[in-house]
Write an enzyme that holds these catalytic residues in place. Structure first.
Site, PDB file in Angstrom:
ATOM      1  N   LYS A   9       0.830  -1.211   0.000  1.00  0.00           N
ATOM      2  CA  LYS A   9       0.000   0.000   0.000  1.00  0.00           C
ATOM      3  C   LYS A   9       0.857   1.251   0.000  1.00  0.00           C
ATOM      4  O   LYS A   9       0.495   2.262  -0.608  1.00  0.00           O
ATOM      5  CB  LYS A   9      -0.953  -0.006   1.198  1.00  0.00           C
ATOM      6  CG  LYS A   9      -2.103  -0.959   1.008  1.00  0.00           C
ATOM      7  CD  LYS A   9      -3.283  -0.587   1.889  1.00  0.00           C
ATOM      8  CE  LYS A   9      -4.446  -1.530   1.614  1.00  0.00           C
ATOM      9  NZ  LYS A   9      -5.493  -1.460   2.615  1.00  0.00           N
ATOM     10  N   LYS A  60      -3.602 -11.505  -6.722  1.00  0.00           N
ATOM     11  CA  LYS A  60      -4.907 -11.793  -6.108  1.00  0.00           C
ATOM     12  C   LYS A  60      -5.992 -10.896  -6.721  1.00  0.00           C
ATOM     13  O   LYS A  60      -5.701  -9.777  -7.140  1.00  0.00           O
ATOM     14  CB  LYS A  60      -4.813 -11.654  -4.582  1.00  0.00           C
ATOM     15  CG  LYS A  60      -5.255 -10.360  -4.027  1.00  0.00           C
ATOM     16  CD  LYS A  60      -5.382 -10.332  -2.519  1.00  0.00           C
ATOM     17  CE  LYS A  60      -5.643  -8.881  -2.151  1.00  0.00           C
ATOM     18  NZ  LYS A  60      -5.880  -8.542  -0.812  1.00  0.00           N
ATOM     19  N   LYS A  92     -10.046  -5.372  -5.186  1.00  0.00           N
ATOM     20  CA  LYS A  92     -10.929  -4.231  -5.439  1.00  0.00           C
ATOM     21  C   LYS A  92     -10.203  -3.123  -6.192  1.00  0.00           C
ATOM     22  O   LYS A  92     -10.794  -2.354  -6.914  1.00  0.00           O
ATOM     23  CB  LYS A  92     -11.385  -3.605  -4.112  1.00  0.00           C
ATOM     24  CG  LYS A  92     -12.073  -4.533  -3.181  1.00  0.00           C
ATOM     25  CD  LYS A  92     -12.480  -3.816  -1.895  1.00  0.00           C
ATOM     26  CE  LYS A  92     -11.723  -4.337  -0.711  1.00  0.00           C
ATOM     27  NZ  LYS A  92     -12.418  -4.279   0.557  1.00  0.00           N
TER      28      LYS A  92
HETATM   29  P1  TYM Z   1     -10.408  -6.668   3.042  1.00  0.00           P
HETATM   30  O1  TYM Z   1     -11.505  -5.683   3.202  1.00  0.00           O
HETATM   31  O2  TYM Z   1      -9.301  -6.352   2.109  1.00  0.00           O
HETATM   32  O3  TYM Z   1     -10.999  -8.063   2.630  1.00  0.00           O
HETATM   33  C1  TYM Z   1     -12.089  -8.649   3.325  1.00  0.00           C
HETATM   34  C2  TYM Z   1     -11.930 -10.159   3.367  1.00  0.00           C
HETATM   35  O4  TYM Z   1     -11.869 -10.691   2.048  1.00  0.00           O
HETATM   36  C3  TYM Z   1     -10.734 -11.519   1.915  1.00  0.00           C
HETATM   37  N1  TYM Z   1     -10.227 -11.408   0.521  1.00  0.00           N
HETATM   38  C4  TYM Z   1     -10.010 -12.449  -0.271  1.00  0.00           C
HETATM   39  N2  TYM Z   1     -10.153 -13.774  -0.082  1.00  0.00           N
HETATM   40  C5  TYM Z   1      -9.857 -14.587  -1.118  1.00  0.00           C
HETATM   41  N3  TYM Z   1      -9.413 -14.146  -2.320  1.00  0.00           N
HETATM   42  C6  TYM Z   1      -9.252 -12.820  -2.560  1.00  0.00           C
HETATM   43  N4  TYM Z   1      -8.846 -12.399  -3.752  1.00  0.00           N
HETATM   44  C7  TYM Z   1      -9.554 -11.912  -1.508  1.00  0.00           C
HETATM   45  N5  TYM Z   1      -9.519 -10.553  -1.399  1.00  0.00           N
HETATM   46  C8  TYM Z   1      -9.934 -10.260  -0.146  1.00  0.00           C
HETATM   47  C9  TYM Z   1      -9.728 -10.967   2.921  1.00  0.00           C
HETATM   48  O5  TYM Z   1      -8.762 -11.948   3.269  1.00  0.00           O
HETATM   49  C10 TYM Z   1     -10.626 -10.609   4.062  1.00  0.00           C
HETATM   50  O6  TYM Z   1     -10.891 -11.741   4.877  1.00  0.00           O
HETATM   51  N6  TYM Z   1      -7.677  -5.856   7.118  1.00  0.00           N
HETATM   52  C11 TYM Z   1      -8.857  -6.528   6.613  1.00  0.00           C
HETATM   53  C12 TYM Z   1     -10.142  -6.114   7.311  1.00  0.00           C
HETATM   54  C13 TYM Z   1     -10.105  -6.287   8.792  1.00  0.00           C
HETATM   55  C14 TYM Z   1     -10.254  -7.488   9.495  1.00  0.00           C
HETATM   56  C15 TYM Z   1     -10.172  -7.132  10.868  1.00  0.00           C
HETATM   57  C16 TYM Z   1     -10.429  -8.811   9.112  1.00  0.00           C
HETATM   58  C17 TYM Z   1      -9.957  -5.282   9.702  1.00  0.00           C
HETATM   59  N7  TYM Z   1     -10.001  -5.781  10.953  1.00  0.00           N
HETATM   60  C18 TYM Z   1     -10.257  -8.103  11.862  1.00  0.00           C
HETATM   61  C19 TYM Z   1     -10.529  -9.766  10.106  1.00  0.00           C
HETATM   62  C20 TYM Z   1     -10.436  -9.401  11.465  1.00  0.00           C
HETATM   63  C21 TYM Z   1      -9.015  -6.182   5.154  1.00  0.00           C
HETATM   64  O7  TYM Z   1      -8.556  -5.178   4.692  1.00  0.00           O
HETATM   65  O8  TYM Z   1      -9.808  -7.042   4.470  1.00  0.00           O
END
Ligand code: TYM
Length: 335
Positions: A115, A197, A200
């Site tokens: 990032k 991966k 978004k």
């Molecule tokens: P975020 O918002 O980027 O993604 C949300 C969830 O989606 C999963 N994910 C994927 N899984 C499989 N293949 C992909 N291409 C893919 N892209 C995203 C992510 O692994 C995630 O589970 N930091 C975290 C949000 C967060 C969080 C937390 C998660 C904040 N606090 C506490 C768990 C517990 C994030 O940015 O996820």
């Protein structure tokens, strides 16, 4: 434990358009696990502002994400679905945990490095300490399990280290959480560059299937997905594009890769891609319909937001007070 159940915490950011990766890697498993655990599902809007956001857009997307959680099948009577920013305990615990986190640990986080490279003009301290806020999210509710995609594993490992470090000094304060990684959807890759991966923030919209894509767009994107010249349906590292499509198909239909390979033995890629497109449509279309219905129920969504923020605040407060006492903050004088 809450109500004799183990606790589950997870969250998602309301930035950009959610992808099929978010759904198959996280949200789908949340629904599967929701009966077994006492669940907290947060819209992590505080994480979102580590990157510049337009305020009105963020607010709109946060509400859309909260609605999506419900549309996906999470019952807000049973699952605590809430905005992170409505529970001040997240920020308060994050501060305390910041004082137990080493710069070196945060420097090693690959998501920070990625990032920072992407937003070179805004490498702020929040972006750096982002994983500490994530640890606070999880530890605040004494979560036993955290369903995430593979990309969040490094952050979860840090969370476990922080919990153990804190416990080693102050006694058994935090539950040390385990990650829950789904079998087939844990790392959905870009349809155009299967080494990356699905994300978004991908600049090429054909690489990602967005949760709100219409059926024809989904079919077209699957049809155009990059494969290889081997011409045989196998599940192996040498055919990463195909492997990714098999993972998508399996996660959508609850099948194993072996079952999928047998089902399509002898078929051409075109036919398989069509089946993948249909499988994705059959998962996303009902979801989109339910989102549209729920969006009309403004009063209902508002009541979910209010009630669940109170519930989350109650449990967060319990942990926070314990932690504050342990680190030596004076008790409040009440009454
Ligand atoms: P975020 O918002 O980027 O993604 C949300 C969830 O989606 C999963 N994910 C994927 N899984 C499989 N293949 C992909 N291409 C893919 N892209 C995203 C992510 O692994 C995630 O589970 N930091 C975290 C949000 C967060 C969080 C937390 C998660 C904040 N606090 C506490 C768990 C517990 C994030 O940015 O996820």
């Amino acid at each position: 434990m809450i109500n004799d159940k183990k606790v589950l915490f997870s969250g998602m950011q309301a930035t950009g358009s959610l992808t099929l990766g978010n759904y198959l890697g996280a949200l789908k498993n949340w629904v599967t696990l929701s009966d077994e655990y006492e669940c907290f599902y947060s819209v992590v809007d505080m994480h979102s502002i580590t990157v510049r956001q337009d305020p009105a857009t963020l607010r709109k997307r946060a509400r859309a994400l909260l609605t999506l959680y419900i549309a996906a099948g999470l019952d807000p009577e049973k699952n605590c679905i809430y905005y992170q920013s409505h529970v001040s305990g997240h920020a308060e615990l994050a501060w305390i945990l910041n004082c137990f986190t080493y710069m070196g640990e945060l420097n090693r986080m690959t998501q920070f490095k990625d990032k920072a490279a992407k937003h070179a003009d805004n490498i702020n301290a929040g972006l750096f300490t982002y994983p500490v806020l994530m640890a606070a999210d999880i530890l605040l509710y004494q979560a036993d399990v955290v369903p995430v995609g593979i990309d969040q594993m490094q952050h979860l490992e840090l969370t476990r280290n922080l919990a153990q470090r804190f416990n080693a000094v102050y006694g058994d304060i935090f539950t040390v959480p385990e990650a829950y990684i789904g079998k087939t959807g844990a790392k959905i890759m870009s349809l155009q560059e299967p080494s990356k991966k699905m994300s978004k923030s991908d600049e090429n919209p054909n690489g990602s299937i967005y949760l709100m894509d219409d059926p024809d767009t989904i079919r077209r994107k699957c049809k155009r997905a990059v494969t290889d010249s081997v011409g045989e349906i196998r599940y192996c590292d040498e055919q990463p594009g195909l492997r990714n499509l098999i993972n998508i198909y399996c996660a959508c239909c609850n099948k194993t890769p072996d079952e999928a390979v047998n089902e399509f033995a002898g078929c051409g890629y075109g036919q398989f891609k069509e089946a993948v497109g249909e499988a994705v449509v059959s998962v996303l279309s009902p979801l989109q319909k339910r989102v549209a219905e729920l969006e009309k129920e403004k009063g209902y969504i508002d009541s979910v937001i209010k009630n669940n923020a109170e519930k989350a605040d109650y449990y967060a407060g319990k942990t926070l007070r314990k932690v504050q006492k342990k680190v030596g903050f004076p008790e409040r004088v009440r009454g």
